[in-house]
Design an enzyme around this catalytic site. Structure first.
Site, PDB file in Angstrom:
ATOM      1  N   GLY A 198       0.810  -1.212   0.000  1.00  0.00           N
ATOM      2  CA  GLY A 198       0.000   0.000   0.000  1.00  0.00           C
ATOM      3  C   GLY A 198       0.844   1.264   0.000  1.00  0.00           C
ATOM      4  O   GLY A 198       0.470   2.273   0.589  1.00  0.00           O
ATOM      5  N   GLY A 215      -0.652   4.888  -0.921  1.00  0.00           N
ATOM      6  CA  GLY A 215      -1.639   5.535  -0.067  1.00  0.00           C
ATOM      7  C   GLY A 215      -0.978   6.497   0.903  1.00  0.00           C
ATOM      8  O   GLY A 215       0.243   6.593   0.981  1.00  0.00           O
ATOM      9  N   MET A 216      -1.791   7.213   1.648  1.00  0.00           N
ATOM     10  CA  MET A 216      -1.251   8.196   2.585  1.00  0.00           C
ATOM     11  C   MET A 216      -0.338   7.545   3.620  1.00  0.00           C
ATOM     12  O   MET A 216       0.771   8.025   3.879  1.00  0.00           O
ATOM     13  CB  MET A 216      -2.396   8.935   3.287  1.00  0.00           C
ATOM     14  CG  MET A 216      -1.918   9.940   4.325  1.00  0.00           C
ATOM     15  SD  MET A 216      -3.260  10.868   5.089  1.00  0.00           S
ATOM     16  CE  MET A 216      -4.191   9.558   5.886  1.00  0.00           C
ATOM     17  N   SER A 233      -7.140   0.123  12.647  1.00  0.00           N
ATOM     18  CA  SER A 233      -7.872   1.381  12.714  1.00  0.00           C
ATOM     19  C   SER A 233      -8.576   1.479  14.060  1.00  0.00           C
ATOM     20  O   SER A 233      -8.972   0.464  14.637  1.00  0.00           O
ATOM     21  CB  SER A 233      -8.908   1.445  11.587  1.00  0.00           C
ATOM     22  OG  SER A 233      -9.863   2.460  11.828  1.00  0.00           O
ATOM     23  N   SER A 234      -8.776   2.709  14.521  1.00  0.00           N
ATOM     24  CA  SER A 234      -9.434   2.907  15.807  1.00  0.00           C
ATOM     25  C   SER A 234     -10.901   2.488  15.779  1.00  0.00           C
ATOM     26  O   SER A 234     -11.534   2.362  16.834  1.00  0.00           O
ATOM     27  CB  SER A 234      -9.336   4.375  16.233  1.00  0.00           C
ATOM     28  OG  SER A 234      -9.955   5.215  15.277  1.00  0.00           O
ATOM     29  N   CYS A 235     -11.470   2.240  14.582  1.00  0.00           N
ATOM     30  CA  CYS A 235     -12.871   1.834  14.507  1.00  0.00           C
ATOM     31  C   CYS A 235     -13.082   0.413  15.014  1.00  0.00           C
ATOM     32  O   CYS A 235     -14.231  -0.042  15.116  1.00  0.00           O
ATOM     33  CB  CYS A 235     -13.394   1.964  13.084  1.00  0.00           C
ATOM     34  SG  CYS A 235     -12.745   0.745  11.947  1.00  0.00           S
ATOM     35  N   TYR A 256     -15.757  -2.916   7.964  1.00  0.00           N
ATOM     36  CA  TYR A 256     -14.330  -2.570   7.978  1.00  0.00           C
ATOM     37  C   TYR A 256     -13.712  -2.933   9.325  1.00  0.00           C
ATOM     38  O   TYR A 256     -12.611  -3.491   9.391  1.00  0.00           O
ATOM     39  CB  TYR A 256     -14.175  -1.074   7.700  1.00  0.00           C
ATOM     40  CG  TYR A 256     -12.739  -0.589   7.645  1.00  0.00           C
ATOM     41  CD1 TYR A 256     -11.923  -0.919   6.575  1.00  0.00           C
ATOM     42  CD2 TYR A 256     -12.212   0.214   8.654  1.00  0.00           C
ATOM     43  CE1 TYR A 256     -10.611  -0.470   6.513  1.00  0.00           C
ATOM     44  CE2 TYR A 256     -10.909   0.668   8.604  1.00  0.00           C
ATOM     45  CZ  TYR A 256     -10.113   0.335   7.537  1.00  0.00           C
ATOM     46  OH  TYR A 256      -8.815   0.775   7.477  1.00  0.00           O
ATOM     47  N   LYS A 301     -10.596  -5.574  10.258  1.00  0.00           N
ATOM     48  CA  LYS A 301      -9.387  -5.181  10.979  1.00  0.00           C
ATOM     49  C   LYS A 301      -9.206  -5.999  12.265  1.00  0.00           C
ATOM     50  O   LYS A 301      -8.084  -6.353  12.636  1.00  0.00           O
ATOM     51  CB  LYS A 301      -9.426  -3.682  11.296  1.00  0.00           C
ATOM     52  CG  LYS A 301      -9.229  -2.807  10.066  1.00  0.00           C
ATOM     53  CD  LYS A 301      -7.884  -3.065   9.427  1.00  0.00           C
ATOM     54  CE  LYS A 301      -7.611  -2.182   8.227  1.00  0.00           C
ATOM     55  NZ  LYS A 301      -6.284  -2.438   7.622  1.00  0.00           N
ATOM     56  N   PRO A 328      -3.718   2.879  14.575  1.00  0.00           N
ATOM     57  CA  PRO A 328      -3.625   4.342  14.481  1.00  0.00           C
ATOM     58  C   PRO A 328      -4.981   4.995  14.739  1.00  0.00           C
ATOM     59  O   PRO A 328      -6.026   4.414  14.465  1.00  0.00           O
ATOM     60  CB  PRO A 328      -3.183   4.579  13.032  1.00  0.00           C
ATOM     61  CG  PRO A 328      -2.807   3.237  12.489  1.00  0.00           C
ATOM     62  CD  PRO A 328      -3.576   2.233  13.269  1.00  0.00           C
ATOM     63  N   THR A 329      -4.933   6.198  15.229  1.00  0.00           N
ATOM     64  CA  THR A 329      -6.136   7.008  15.346  1.00  0.00           C
ATOM     65  C   THR A 329      -6.468   7.608  13.981  1.00  0.00           C
ATOM     66  O   THR A 329      -5.888   7.221  12.963  1.00  0.00           O
ATOM     67  CB  THR A 329      -5.923   8.110  16.403  1.00  0.00           C
ATOM     68  OG1 THR A 329      -7.164   8.775  16.640  1.00  0.00           O
ATOM     69  CG2 THR A 329      -4.870   9.125  15.948  1.00  0.00           C
ATOM     70  N   HIS A 348     -12.215  10.822   4.531  1.00  0.00           N
ATOM     71  CA  HIS A 348     -12.497  11.000   5.943  1.00  0.00           C
ATOM     72  C   HIS A 348     -12.813  12.474   6.232  1.00  0.00           C
ATOM     73  O   HIS A 348     -12.690  13.340   5.370  1.00  0.00           O
ATOM     74  CB  HIS A 348     -11.332  10.500   6.785  1.00  0.00           C
ATOM     75  CG  HIS A 348     -11.187   9.015   6.761  1.00  0.00           C
ATOM     76  ND1 HIS A 348     -10.276   8.359   5.965  1.00  0.00           N
ATOM     77  CD2 HIS A 348     -11.857   8.049   7.434  1.00  0.00           C
ATOM     78  CE1 HIS A 348     -10.387   7.046   6.148  1.00  0.00           C
ATOM     79  NE2 HIS A 348     -11.338   6.834   7.038  1.00  0.00           N
ATOM     80  N   LYS A 397     -13.971  20.963   1.002  1.00  0.00           N
ATOM     81  CA  LYS A 397     -15.221  21.726   1.024  1.00  0.00           C
ATOM     82  C   LYS A 397     -14.972  23.207   1.302  1.00  0.00           C
ATOM     83  O   LYS A 397     -15.529  24.084   0.643  1.00  0.00           O
ATOM     84  CB  LYS A 397     -16.158  21.141   2.088  1.00  0.00           C
ATOM     85  CG  LYS A 397     -16.834  19.847   1.668  1.00  0.00           C
ATOM     86  CD  LYS A 397     -17.801  19.376   2.745  1.00  0.00           C
ATOM     87  CE  LYS A 397     -18.540  18.117   2.323  1.00  0.00           C
ATOM     88  NZ  LYS A 397     -19.481  17.654   3.368  1.00  0.00           N
TER      89      LYS A 397
END
Length: 312
Positions: free
Chosen positions: A11, A14-15, A108-110, A137, A141, A164-165, A180, A188
């Site tokens: 990956g 990606g960021m 992920s924090s989710c 998701y 994870k 990660p948060t 996100h 926006k």
């Protein structure tokens, strides 16, 4: 990790992956193995097996994932579950088969329950119901965490997991349908400023609390943990500090120079009321973030302005 070791960053475009690559290069690791998704489809087990058998990486950073915000997670539920399970299953198992020295799985924090006590301690995993909008998701994870734990327990693999948060930074995704909250706000506010709008409408009430970590800080933490952490229990990576979405909006408004007012559409979902990481274990290991949120938003906005392709 040895400086000459073969390091595979899954990956890398990606960021998160690109920030890990920059951090590796800055620290003198030059023997990197990188493949785009067009060159290697991580959802294809045969392709992944052939790649690992050929390249024999020494270390693996598993940062590849199908990611998105509330809308994407809730709309493409099957895709988020299937594709993320496939990616991590194939890479983790191939790492075992090909005797990778150490693997880091990024979650992920989710993964935490929607109404878990705050701040979120690692021990709260599986202690309650997940946030419904991103449950597929999160389940994927969680499966990745448990897979790393299982391969460690059964085979002695040095596979570790980090959580990660909320992340932002260079090479972020600014697509309004799939991004996100922070990058979506940057786009926006910027476009509202360009149009000369007098107001901007954002989702929800602005009351949820969120924690944000600059991606380059995450990358530094990942390399630090690869060197200094080897436990079965996953570890949180964050700042240990949070702000309300309303406060975040005001920061982005200032950074972008938008001069209109902010309206809140309370008919839209807020998501989890609060998500703040307990990072006491990370701090005890000797690592702490460097980039504060207001400074990071300025850096992210400059990256947004310089990379028009990120706005597709």
């Amino acid at each position: 990790m040895e400086k000459e070791a073969k390091i595979y960053v899954a990956g890398h475009r990606g960021m998160v992956g690109s920030s890990i690559v920059r951090q590796l290069l800055s620290q003198g690791y030059a023997n990197l193995i990188l493949r785009t998704s067009a060159e290697l489809d991580l959802r294809n087990q045969a392709a992944v097996d052939a790649f690992f058998a050929l390249e024999k990486p020494d270390y693996v950073f598993l940062a590849a994932a199908k990611v998105g915000g509330i809308v994407a997670n809730n709309t493409y539920r099957a895709d988020f579950l299937y594709e993320n399970l496939a990616i991590q299953n194939h890479v983790i198992h191939a790492s075992f088969v090909n005797q990778v020295k150490k693997l880091m799985f990024l979650g992920s924090s989710c993964i935490y329950p929607k109404l878990a006590p705050q701040p979120l301690k690692e021990s709260y995993l599986l202690s309650g119901f997940l946030e419904p909008t991103n449950e597929p998701y999160a389940i994927a994870k969680i499966a990745g965490i448990k897979m790393c734990e299982a391969y460690r327990a059964q085979y002695g693999c040095q596979f570790i997991s980090v959580m990660p948060t909320n992340l932002y930074g260079m090479n972020d995704n600014y697509d309004l349908e799939n991004s996100h909250v922070l990058p979506a706000m940057i786009r926006k506010f910027h476009e509202a400023k360009i149009r000369g709008d007098h107001s901007i409408t954002l989702w929800g009430t602005g009351s949820p609390q969120r924690e944000f970590l600059y991606a380059d800080d995450l990358a530094e933490a990942c390399l630090y943990l690869m060197e200094n952490y080897n436990e079965s229990e996953f570890i949180n990576i964050g700042t240990g500090e949070d702000v309300s979405i309303l406060e975040l909006a005001e920061m982005v408004k200032e950074a972008t120079g938008f001069e209109g007012s902010i309206q809140w559409d309370s008919s839209r979902p807020d998501g989890t009321p609060r998500k703040l990481m307990d990072v006491s274990r990370l701090h005890e290991l000797g690592w702490k973030h460097k980039v504060e949120l207001e400074d990071g938003i300025q850096l992210a906005y400059q990256d947004f302005l310089q990379n028009p392709n990120s706005r597709k």
